[in-house]
Every structure is written in C-alpha cells, then in structure tokens.
Design a protein around this motif. Structure first.
Motif, PDB file in Angstrom:
ATOM      1  N   MET A   1      21.101  -3.454  49.751  1.00 12.45           N
ATOM      2  CA  MET A   1      21.041  -3.404  48.639  1.00 12.45           C
ATOM      3  C   MET A   1      20.089  -4.638  47.909  1.00 12.45           C
ATOM      4  O   MET A   1      20.424  -6.030  47.731  1.00 12.45           O
ATOM      5  CB  MET A   1      22.305  -3.034  47.457  1.00 12.45           C
ATOM      6  N   GLU A   2      19.064  -4.671  47.319  1.00 16.60           N
ATOM      7  CA  GLU A   2      19.043  -5.742  46.437  1.00 16.60           C
ATOM      8  C   GLU A   2      18.396  -5.420  45.420  1.00 16.60           C
ATOM      9  O   GLU A   2      18.833  -4.503  44.840  1.00 16.60           O
ATOM     10  CB  GLU A   2      17.397  -5.912  47.013  1.00 16.60           C
ATOM     11  N   SER A   3      18.912  -7.033  44.096  1.00 22.92           N
ATOM     12  CA  SER A   3      18.688  -6.756  43.226  1.00 22.92           C
ATOM     13  C   SER A   3      16.872  -6.511  43.205  1.00 22.92           C
ATOM     14  O   SER A   3      16.308  -6.802  43.965  1.00 22.92           O
ATOM     15  CB  SER A   3      18.273  -8.402  42.429  1.00 22.92           C
TER      16      SER A   3
ATOM     17  N   ARG B   1      16.188  -3.331  42.429  1.00 17.57           N
ATOM     18  CA  ARG B   1      15.808  -1.669  43.010  1.00 17.57           C
ATOM     19  C   ARG B   1      15.963  -0.897  41.449  1.00 17.57           C
ATOM     20  O   ARG B   1      17.259  -1.188  41.175  1.00 17.57           O
ATOM     21  CB  ARG B   1      16.731  -1.459  44.400  1.00 17.57           C
TER      22      ARG B   1
ATOM     23  N   LEU C   1      17.233   3.435  40.897  1.00 16.27           N
ATOM     24  CA  LEU C   1      17.423   4.545  41.084  1.00 16.27           C
ATOM     25  C   LEU C   1      17.236   5.223  40.416  1.00 16.27           C
ATOM     26  O   LEU C   1      17.602   5.538  39.155  1.00 16.27           O
ATOM     27  CB  LEU C   1      18.599   4.149  40.999  1.00 16.27           C
TER      28      LEU C   1
ATOM     29  N   LEU D   1      19.001  -2.230  39.000  1.00 20.71           N
ATOM     30  CA  LEU D   1      20.213  -2.435  39.466  1.00 20.71           C
ATOM     31  C   LEU D   1      19.848  -4.313  38.960  1.00 20.71           C
ATOM     32  O   LEU D   1      18.672  -4.803  39.954  1.00 20.71           O
ATOM     33  CB  LEU D   1      20.269  -2.826  40.969  1.00 20.71           C
TER      34      LEU D   1
ATOM     35  N   ARG E   1      32.902  -5.285  45.415  1.00 23.91           N
ATOM     36  CA  ARG E   1      32.131  -4.693  46.740  1.00 23.91           C
ATOM     37  C   ARG E   1      34.005  -3.864  46.581  1.00 23.91           C
ATOM     38  O   ARG E   1      34.319  -4.840  46.830  1.00 23.91           O
ATOM     39  CB  ARG E   1      32.803  -5.376  48.132  1.00 23.91           C
TER      40      ARG E   1
ATOM     41  N   TRP F   1      27.070  -2.621  40.444  1.00 25.43           N
ATOM     42  CA  TRP F   1      25.816  -3.681  39.910  1.00 25.43           C
ATOM     43  C   TRP F   1      25.878  -3.746  39.080  1.00 25.43           C
ATOM     44  O   TRP F   1      26.417  -2.733  38.107  1.00 25.43           O
ATOM     45  CB  TRP F   1      24.663  -3.572  41.060  1.00 25.43           C
TER      46      TRP F   1
ATOM     47  N   VAL G   1      27.113   2.397  44.102  1.00 27.51           N
ATOM     48  CA  VAL G   1      26.203   2.486  45.173  1.00 27.51           C
ATOM     49  C   VAL G   1      26.693   2.180  46.487  1.00 27.51           C
ATOM     50  O   VAL G   1      27.902   1.539  46.823  1.00 27.51           O
ATOM     51  CB  VAL G   1      25.279   2.072  44.953  1.00 27.51           C
TER      52      VAL G   1
ATOM     53  N   THR H   1      25.655   3.067  50.284  1.00 26.05           N
ATOM     54  CA  THR H   1      24.785   3.914  51.189  1.00 26.05           C
ATOM     55  C   THR H   1      25.129   4.632  51.980  1.00 26.05           C
ATOM     56  O   THR H   1      26.112   4.645  52.844  1.00 26.05           O
ATOM     57  CB  THR H   1      24.007   2.674  51.804  1.00 26.05           C
TER      58      THR H   1
ATOM     59  N   ILE I   1      21.061   6.649  48.686  1.00 27.60           N
ATOM     60  CA  ILE I   1      21.990   6.249  47.646  1.00 27.60           C
ATOM     61  C   ILE I   1      23.031   6.753  47.477  1.00 27.60           C
ATOM     62  O   ILE I   1      21.782   8.066  46.047  1.00 27.60           O
ATOM     63  CB  ILE I   1      21.366   4.941  46.757  1.00 27.60           C
TER      64      ILE I   1
ATOM     65  N   TYR J   1      25.369   6.443  43.321  1.00 29.25           N
ATOM     66  CA  TYR J   1      25.086   6.497  42.553  1.00 29.25           C
ATOM     67  C   TYR J   1      26.214   7.143  40.981  1.00 29.25           C
ATOM     68  O   TYR J   1      25.780   8.048  41.327  1.00 29.25           O
ATOM     69  CB  TYR J   1      24.355   5.077  41.854  1.00 29.25           C
TER      70      TYR J   1
END
Length: 164
Positions: free
Chosen positions: A1-3, A5, A7, A13, A19, A26, A41, A43, A92, A94
């Motif tokens: 997951m990347e900053s 993104r 949804l 995000l 975690r 996030w 989130v 995956t 994903i 969420y």
C-alpha cells in the motif's frame, strides 16, 4: 500500500498509523467532506489458479464486513472511533472511521509487551473486574454471534503464536 492511493475516488491514504492482524490503518482524507479519517485496509491476495473467490477469500471478506458492522453498533463511547463507511475497491477492503488523535496503545505498553494489569500493590482483582466488564460489553454489542467472534480471536491468537 502506498501513500497517495485513493479508494473509491473518495478516501486518500496519507500516512500509515499502525498495523494489525487483518491489515493496516492509515491516516486518510475524506475528499468529499475534506476531513481527516482513519482508514483500515486489508489486501485480498488472489492467487493464480485458485479462482477469484476462494473459500478462504470469502471468509476474510465476511470477517472484515462483520467487524465493520460490530463497530457500527458501538455508539457514544469515549475513546471509540465511530465508523463512517465500509467497502471494497479492487483488491482492497476498507473501513473508514473517525480519526481520533492520540498515542497508540503500544506507546503505553511497549511494542510486543503485554500491558500490566495489576495495581501498585500487585492486586489483580481490579484488572479482572475490568476485563469481565469489557467482555460483557463486547458480547452485548456483538449480539447473538458474539461466541463466533471470540472463537475467531482465539484461533487467530493460536495461529499467531504458532500453536494452531
């Protein structure tokens, strides 16, 4: 997951907060209402040759959905985030919650350590009563299927500890 993104064209995000067993949380931005939110989130790992919806995949989706529904039943509780939305965007899952600024529990207990539940005198009766009240609250909020949630937690803990 990347900053960065986004949804469902709504929740951006921004930075990871933590975690857990099912995924990550996030700090996000609700692009419609322009407010900070917390976005949990997970995956969905679809493996080639297993088909898009394996039985395990369906179980994960259902667990995530039931958790969101259980959270949605919790109302007007201090220090409990209100859930705003839940959905699926591609691979994903969420859940969008109220963002509550503060320190994570691990900051109080130390990463990987258990919280100390005894009083200054070493008496654990207060902690036992607190745990009993929390369990009763959870059972009431989760309704008639609460035993399934606790069984899932027990199984997850066995798996995490390598005993399952």
């Amino acid at each position: 997951m990347e900053s960065g993104r986004v949804l469902d064209r709504r929740y951006k995000l921004e930075s990871p907060l933590g975690r857990g067993a099912q995924g990550s949380v996030w700090l996000g931005l609700d692009l419609v209402l322009n407010r900070p939110v917390a976005v949990k989130v997970a995956t969905l790992h679809r493996h080639p040759g297993q088909g898009e919806h394996s039985e395990e995949l369906n179980r994960r989706v259902e667990r995530f959905r039931k958790e969101a529904q259980a959270m949605a039943r919790v109302q007007n509780r201090p220090h409990v985030a209100v859930i705003h939305d839940h959905g699926e965007d591609g691979d994903i899952l969420y859940s969008v919650m109220e963002y509550i600024e503060g320190r994570p529990l691990s900051a109080h207990t130390g990463q990987g350590r258990r919280a100390r539940l005894t009083g200054e005198s070493g008496d654990s009766r207060g902690a036992a009563a607190l745990c009993q009240r929390l369990g009763q609250d959870c059972a009431r909020l989760l309704g008639p299927d609460h035993h399934r949630v606790f069984e899932a937690c027990r199984e997850a803990s066995r798996w995490k500890e390598g005993t399952g």
